[in-house]
Design a protein around this motif. Structure first.
Motif, PDB file in Angstrom:
ATOM      1  N   ALA A 161      62.937  90.397  76.057  1.00  0.00           N
ATOM      2  CA  ALA A 161      63.196  91.659  75.362  1.00  0.00           C
ATOM      3  C   ALA A 161      63.724  92.660  76.382  1.00  0.00           C
ATOM      4  O   ALA A 161      62.971  93.231  77.132  1.00  0.00           O
ATOM      5  N   ARG A 162      65.079  92.840  76.427  1.00  0.00           N
ATOM      6  CA  ARG A 162      65.732  93.843  77.264  1.00  0.00           C
ATOM      7  C   ARG A 162      67.179  93.985  76.842  1.00  0.00           C
ATOM      8  O   ARG A 162      67.679  93.248  76.049  1.00  0.00           O
ATOM      9  N   ASP A 163      67.921  95.044  77.472  1.00  0.00           N
ATOM     10  CA  ASP A 163      69.326  95.267  77.178  1.00  0.00           C
ATOM     11  C   ASP A 163      70.125  94.081  77.682  1.00  0.00           C
ATOM     12  O   ASP A 163      69.764  93.407  78.633  1.00  0.00           O
ATOM     13  N   GLY A 164      71.227  93.778  77.032  1.00  0.00           N
ATOM     14  CA  GLY A 164      72.076  92.669  77.447  1.00  0.00           C
ATOM     15  C   GLY A 164      71.414  91.327  77.202  1.00  0.00           C
ATOM     16  O   GLY A 164      71.512  90.421  78.036  1.00  0.00           O
ATOM     17  N   TYR A 165      70.783  91.196  76.069  1.00  0.00           N
ATOM     18  CA  TYR A 165      69.998  90.008  75.742  1.00  0.00           C
ATOM     19  C   TYR A 165      70.778  88.708  75.956  1.00  0.00           C
ATOM     20  O   TYR A 165      70.330  87.826  76.690  1.00  0.00           O
ATOM     21  N   LEU A 166      71.957  88.578  75.353  1.00  0.00           N
ATOM     22  CA  LEU A 166      72.717  87.334  75.488  1.00  0.00           C
ATOM     23  C   LEU A 166      73.204  87.121  76.918  1.00  0.00           C
ATOM     24  O   LEU A 166      73.197  85.999  77.421  1.00  0.00           O
ATOM     25  N   ALA A 167      73.583  88.200  77.570  1.00  0.00           N
ATOM     26  CA  ALA A 167      74.017  88.083  78.968  1.00  0.00           C
ATOM     27  C   ALA A 167      72.853  87.635  79.845  1.00  0.00           C
ATOM     28  O   ALA A 167      73.025  86.811  80.751  1.00  0.00           O
ATOM     29  N   ALA A 168      71.666  88.153  79.574  1.00  0.00           N
ATOM     30  CA  ALA A 168      70.489  87.751  80.355  1.00  0.00           C
ATOM     31  C   ALA A 168      70.158  86.278  80.123  1.00  0.00           C
ATOM     32  O   ALA A 168      69.810  85.559  81.069  1.00  0.00           O
ATOM     33  N   ILE A 169      70.291  85.827  78.892  1.00  0.00           N
ATOM     34  CA  ILE A 169      70.034  84.413  78.575  1.00  0.00           C
ATOM     35  C   ILE A 169      71.063  83.536  79.279  1.00  0.00           C
ATOM     36  O   ILE A 169      70.723  82.497  79.860  1.00  0.00           O
ATOM     37  N   ALA A 170      72.327  83.946  79.246  1.00  0.00           N
ATOM     38  CA  ALA A 170      73.380  83.174  79.922  1.00  0.00           C
ATOM     39  C   ALA A 170      73.117  83.098  81.423  1.00  0.00           C
ATOM     40  O   ALA A 170      73.280  82.026  82.031  1.00  0.00           O
ATOM     41  N   ARG A 171      72.710  84.218  82.024  1.00  0.00           N
ATOM     42  CA  ARG A 171      72.390  84.209  83.461  1.00  0.00           C
ATOM     43  C   ARG A 171      71.224  83.266  83.755  1.00  0.00           C
ATOM     44  O   ARG A 171      71.224  82.539  84.750  1.00  0.00           O
ATOM     45  N   ALA A 172      70.225  83.257  82.868  1.00  0.00           N
ATOM     46  CA  ALA A 172      69.077  82.357  83.058  1.00  0.00           C
ATOM     47  C   ALA A 172      69.517  80.891  82.949  1.00  0.00           C
ATOM     48  O   ALA A 172      69.057  80.043  83.718  1.00  0.00           O
ATOM     49  N   ALA A 173      70.415  80.596  82.027  1.00  0.00           N
ATOM     50  CA  ALA A 173      70.930  79.228  81.892  1.00  0.00           C
ATOM     51  C   ALA A 173      71.696  78.833  83.150  1.00  0.00           C
ATOM     52  O   ALA A 173      71.514  77.723  83.672  1.00  0.00           O
TER      53      ALA A 173
ATOM     54  N   ALA B 280      74.450  83.069  73.442  1.00  0.00           N
ATOM     55  CA  ALA B 280      74.519  83.066  74.902  1.00  0.00           C
ATOM     56  C   ALA B 280      75.252  81.843  75.435  1.00  0.00           C
ATOM     57  O   ALA B 280      75.821  81.889  76.528  1.00  0.00           O
ATOM     58  N   ALA B 281      75.257  80.769  74.663  1.00  0.00           N
ATOM     59  CA  ALA B 281      75.911  79.533  75.113  1.00  0.00           C
ATOM     60  C   ALA B 281      77.384  79.770  75.433  1.00  0.00           C
ATOM     61  O   ALA B 281      77.924  79.180  76.367  1.00  0.00           O
ATOM     62  N   ASP B 282      78.027  80.643  74.682  1.00  0.00           N
ATOM     63  CA  ASP B 282      79.450  80.931  74.901  1.00  0.00           C
ATOM     64  C   ASP B 282      79.706  81.701  76.194  1.00  0.00           C
ATOM     65  O   ASP B 282      80.835  81.784  76.650  1.00  0.00           O
ATOM     66  N   HIS B 283      78.663  82.278  76.780  1.00  0.00           N
ATOM     67  CA  HIS B 283      78.809  83.073  78.000  1.00  0.00           C
ATOM     68  C   HIS B 283      78.490  82.288  79.269  1.00  0.00           C
ATOM     69  O   HIS B 283      78.631  82.820  80.365  1.00  0.00           O
ATOM     70  N   VAL B 284      78.056  81.061  79.119  1.00  0.00           N
ATOM     71  CA  VAL B 284      77.710  80.246  80.286  1.00  0.00           C
ATOM     72  C   VAL B 284      78.989  79.647  80.845  1.00  0.00           C
ATOM     73  O   VAL B 284      79.721  78.936  80.149  1.00  0.00           O
ATOM     74  N   ARG B 285      79.267  79.934  82.093  1.00  0.00           N
ATOM     75  CA  ARG B 285      80.495  79.458  82.744  1.00  0.00           C
ATOM     76  C   ARG B 285      80.209  78.403  83.817  1.00  0.00           C
ATOM     77  O   ARG B 285      81.061  77.614  84.151  1.00  0.00           O
ATOM     78  N   ASN B 286      79.016  78.424  84.372  1.00  0.00           N
ATOM     79  CA  ASN B 286      78.692  77.540  85.493  1.00  0.00           C
ATOM     80  C   ASN B 286      77.752  76.423  85.069  1.00  0.00           C
ATOM     81  O   ASN B 286      76.600  76.371  85.471  1.00  0.00           O
ATOM     82  N   GLY B 287      78.254  75.538  84.233  1.00  0.00           N
ATOM     83  CA  GLY B 287      77.468  74.401  83.754  1.00  0.00           C
ATOM     84  C   GLY B 287      77.891  74.041  82.353  1.00  0.00           C
ATOM     85  O   GLY B 287      78.688  74.744  81.731  1.00  0.00           O
ATOM     86  N   PRO B 288      77.360  72.940  81.840  1.00  0.00           N
ATOM     87  CA  PRO B 288      77.701  72.530  80.478  1.00  0.00           C
ATOM     88  C   PRO B 288      77.211  73.560  79.457  1.00  0.00           C
ATOM     89  O   PRO B 288      76.263  74.295  79.727  1.00  0.00           O
ATOM     90  N   GLN B 289      77.853  73.579  78.306  1.00  0.00           N
ATOM     91  CA  GLN B 289      77.409  74.493  77.258  1.00  0.00           C
ATOM     92  C   GLN B 289      75.995  74.087  76.836  1.00  0.00           C
ATOM     93  O   GLN B 289      75.742  72.925  76.515  1.00  0.00           O
ATOM     94  N   PRO B 290      75.059  75.043  76.844  1.00  0.00           N
ATOM     95  CA  PRO B 290      73.683  74.728  76.448  1.00  0.00           C
ATOM     96  C   PRO B 290      73.605  74.260  74.994  1.00  0.00           C
ATOM     97  O   PRO B 290      74.444  74.615  74.165  1.00  0.00           O
ATOM     98  N   LEU B 291      72.581  73.473  74.703  1.00  0.00           N
ATOM     99  CA  LEU B 291      72.284  73.059  73.340  1.00  0.00           C
ATOM    100  C   LEU B 291      71.635  74.231  72.621  1.00  0.00           C
ATOM    101  O   LEU B 291      70.961  75.051  73.247  1.00  0.00           O
TER     102      LEU B 291
END
Length: 177
Positions: A117-129, A150-161
């Motif tokens: 729970a914070r600002d930039g939720y999807l960006a934070a999830i993508a960074r965690a992935a 968030a899956a669409d924001h992941v650049r450094n690895g396979p697209q998360p399930l």
């Protein structure tokens, strides 16, 4: 083919519509029912009660009467699926276990992310992935439907399930069999 989805948040409608498009399904294949009151009741009660389980099972059974498969998208209400599935030939599935099956069947080491729970939720999830991939994970599973974007924001690895895609794919497979 009709897949009825029971959501507890309005925002999940768009998430599952997007997942359906990615799987080649049209909006005509999905029907959405949103019952935020069921999740709210479980939260107020401190968990899933017998009464809430019965109410959820009744909703799922009613949806099954007009669908080829039903998908419960709320993990909190998940145990209701067992009760709803009694006495119906229509498959009633949970989105999160479908993700778990897909995750395990990939036979790779991975990590599941949690909602923060914070600002930039999807960006934070993508960074965690991406951090999980940096730590050696082979695949990341985004367990909550709200994380799917968030899956669409992941650049450094396979697209998360994600649970929306995995849940819908399981429903399609159950209908086909």
């Amino acid at each position: 083919m009709i897949i009825s989805c029971l959501h507890t948040a309005d925002s999940n409608v768009a998430v599952f519509e997007n997942a359906a498009r990615e799987l080649g399904l049209s909006s005509a294949n999905l029907r959405h029912t949103v019952r935020a009151d069921l999740l709210r009741a479980a939260e107020e009660a401190g968990g899933l009660t017998e009464d809430i389980t019965q109410q959820t099972a009744a909703v799922l059974s009613a949806l099954a009467a007009k669908a080829d498969a039903v998908l419960l998208t709320c993990s909190t209400l998940g145990p209701s699926v067992v009760r709803a599935g009694l006495g119906t030939a229509v498959p009633i599935l949970r989105a999160v276990p479908a993700l778990s099956s897909r995750f395990v069947s990939s036979r790779v080491r991975g990590r599941c992310s949690r909602r923060e729970a914070r600002d930039g939720y999807l960006a934070a999830i993508a960074r965690a992935a991406e951090a999980a991939y940096g730590d050696g994970a082979s695949i990341v599973a985004l367990a909550q439907a709200s994380m799917a974007g968030a899956a669409d924001h992941v650049r450094n690895g396979p697209q998360p399930l994600s649970s929306p895609a995995a849940g819908l794919k399981s429903a399609v497979n159950m209908i086909a069999h």
